[in-house]
Scaffold this active site. Sequence first.
Site, PDB file in Angstrom:
ATOM      1  N   SER A 201      -3.625   0.163  14.119  1.00  0.00           N
ATOM      2  CA  SER A 201      -4.445   1.368  14.278  1.00  0.00           C
ATOM      3  C   SER A 201      -4.761   1.577  15.752  1.00  0.00           C
ATOM      4  CB  SER A 201      -5.757   1.207  13.509  1.00  0.00           C
ATOM      5  OG  SER A 201      -6.688   2.204  13.913  1.00  0.00           O
TER       6      SER A 201
ATOM      7  N   VAL B  36      -2.792  -8.174  -1.774  1.00  0.00           N
ATOM      8  CA  VAL B  36      -2.120  -8.902  -0.700  1.00  0.00           C
ATOM      9  C   VAL B  36      -2.970 -10.046  -0.143  1.00  0.00           C
ATOM     10  CG1 VAL B  36      -0.603  -7.015   0.006  1.00  0.00           C
ATOM     11  CG2 VAL B  36      -2.867  -7.259   1.084  1.00  0.00           C
TER      12      VAL B  36
ATOM     13  N   TYR C 115     -12.722  -3.939  10.673  1.00  0.00           N
ATOM     14  CA  TYR C 115     -11.446  -3.216  10.684  1.00  0.00           C
ATOM     15  C   TYR C 115     -10.750  -3.357  12.041  1.00  0.00           C
ATOM     16  CZ  TYR C 115      -8.305   0.761   9.649  1.00  0.00           C
ATOM     17  OH  TYR C 115      -7.206   1.559   9.424  1.00  0.00           O
TER      18      TYR C 115
ATOM     19  N   ARG D 151       0.130   5.520  -1.645  1.00  0.00           N
ATOM     20  CA  ARG D 151      -0.747   6.606  -1.193  1.00  0.00           C
ATOM     21  C   ARG D 151      -0.672   6.756   0.316  1.00  0.00           C
ATOM     22  NH1 ARG D 151      -6.723   6.024  -2.834  1.00  0.00           N
ATOM     23  NH2 ARG D 151      -6.473   3.981  -1.881  1.00  0.00           N
TER      24      ARG D 151
ATOM     25  N   ALA E 266     -11.225  -5.693  14.311  1.00  0.00           N
ATOM     26  CA  ALA E 266     -10.818  -7.091  14.510  1.00  0.00           C
ATOM     27  C   ALA E 266      -9.519  -7.380  13.767  1.00  0.00           C
ATOM     28  CB  ALA E 266     -11.919  -8.034  14.042  1.00  0.00           C
TER      29      ALA E 266
ATOM     30  N   LYS F 111      -7.197  -5.189  12.751  1.00  0.00           N
ATOM     31  CA  LYS F 111      -6.083  -4.414  13.304  1.00  0.00           C
ATOM     32  C   LYS F 111      -5.656  -4.949  14.672  1.00  0.00           C
ATOM     33  CE  LYS F 111      -5.495  -1.342   9.984  1.00  0.00           C
ATOM     34  NZ  LYS F 111      -4.242  -1.342   9.180  1.00  0.00           N
TER      35      LYS F 111
ATOM     36  N   ILE G 141      -5.012  10.236  11.061  1.00  0.00           N
ATOM     37  CA  ILE G 141      -3.940  10.774  10.225  1.00  0.00           C
ATOM     38  C   ILE G 141      -4.572  11.387   8.975  1.00  0.00           C
ATOM     39  CG2 ILE G 141      -1.779  10.243   9.026  1.00  0.00           C
ATOM     40  CD1 ILE G 141      -1.635   9.730  12.063  1.00  0.00           C
TER      41      ILE G 141
ATOM     42  N   GLY H 237       0.842  -1.197   0.000  1.00  0.00           N
ATOM     43  CA  GLY H 237       0.000   0.000   0.000  1.00  0.00           C
ATOM     44  C   GLY H 237       0.875   1.244   0.000  1.00  0.00           C
TER      45      GLY H 237
END
Lengths: 91, 229
Positions: B128, B50, B141, B19, B143, B145, B174, B16
């Site tokens: 995160s 991935v 998300y 960006r 779970a 992370k 961010i 990733g």
Amino acid sequence: MSQQIPTEQETLEAIREELAAIKVPDAASAEPSSTWSDLDVDSLDLVEIVKALEDRYDVQIADGRLKAIATVGDAQELVQELVREKAGAPA
Amino acid sequence: MSARENGDHPVALVTGGTRGIGAAIAQRLRDDGFTVATLARSGGDVQADVADPEQVEAAFQAVRERFGPVLVLVNNAGVRADGLAIRMAADDWTTVVDTNLTGAFHCTRRALDDMLSARWGRVVNVSSVVAERANPGQANYVAAKAGLLGFTRTVAREMARKGVTCNAVTPGVIDTDMTTDVADGLIGAVPAGRVGRPEEVAAAVAFLCSDEAAYVNGATLAVDGALGA
């Protein structure tokens, strides 16, 4: 030209060399009957040894066969079997 | 002797990496002297999803041929598909977990071979702030992370003896494309009173990739303006 099948003594020497390469103290005195725990070789060390043997003999050792390799002798036999298969020679 | 002290420019692969936070990490590692390759679904030096182990294997092969063995891996690729658990589609769960968690496993598994041979390696997982808390609307998300943190600690213990470290960073809010819809509402909750910059996350990742961080292993480094504190 097909690959020569290594002798038992050659595979034993190869395994001793790979054990020495990862700093196993008793590498030189490893025998076919030596277990990995005798040699203080843990599961990650075994992965390294298997990888080195794969590179040395240009064979692939399937992950599923790792559990069956409990001794130096098991590793010798498996390497010889795989090289024989690759060379197309009768077992 | 480490790969860095050897005077080499070890290859760092950033997933990733085209960006947002990933691009900032790629730039920072380049500035720090690594040979950086970026992996993304489109663009990037190599292309792969991935979540697909075969695509990951092919991408690693391409990176090795073009750049060399991968000694630094930053698992940054991530997606979101938000919704309350009570109405979450199975596909939305699977897509997020497969990319954000399982994708990191596929990439790490490939990279560890190279790191083991070199007796030096750095894996950094971009988790995160929500991993250690909760975030309604992001069960998938959160779970994934949170799973990354357990994965990080386990790989660290498995590889520690071989000169390989595995750490995580937990960015807060961010300023990237991914957070434009959430940033405004969350600023009030950030003790620092502002959103973070991608470069601030990149600096933390760069530290974890350095020789100086050799004894930092299995750690989670928060980069969140105290949001998770």
